[in-house]
Motif scaffolding. Structure first.
Motif: not given
Length: 140
Positions: A2-4, A6-7, A33, A36-37
């Protein structure tokens, strides 16, 4: 992945490479990171610290492989600083250019790897907390 995930994987890779002679721009990746998160603030700081510490210890390990006479010629200033101030000098292992040399010098001097790991991690953690907190304050 998932995106998290991968980040965080990208952050880990960047932070590891940033602690070696290769450019990794881990502060920029950490800032991206965290902006964005924001819920991953402490996770991102921990991942960056882990990767950068592992990279620093890789440099330390490489220093242990340098022959006895080679270390003084390789980085005389770093060796002198590491001899004079000992392991606490590794709190500055995050500083560009000299930080890598300090880790190599510490390994070459056969300083205690456990204490070296703690000092490297503490310095890198402080830097990443400062960067991430700065981003959090600017982004909101």
């Amino acid at each position: 992945m998932n995106g998290e995930a991968a980040a965080l994987a990208g952050l880990l890779a960047s932070s590891f490479l940033s602690a070696t002679i290769l450019p990794g721009n881990s502060e920029v990746v950490l800032a991206a990171v965290v902006s964005k998160l924001p819920d991953l603030f402490w996770t991102a700081v921990a991942v960056a610290t882990l990767g950068n510490t592992a990279g620093g210890m890789t440099s330390y390990a490489l220093g242990r492989l340098i022959p006895a006479q080679g270390g003084r010629k390789l980085a005389p200033r770093a060796v002198a600083l590491a001899q004079r101030y000992g392991i606490p000098m590794l709190l500055l292992s995050w500083v560009p250019v000299i930080g890598d040399a300090l880790c190599v010098a510490s390994g070459w001097l056969r300083q205690d790897w456990r204490l070296a790991t703690l000092a490297i991690a503490a310095g890198k953690l402080a830097r990443y907390v400062a960067v991430a907190e700065g981003v959090r304050r600017v982004v909101g």
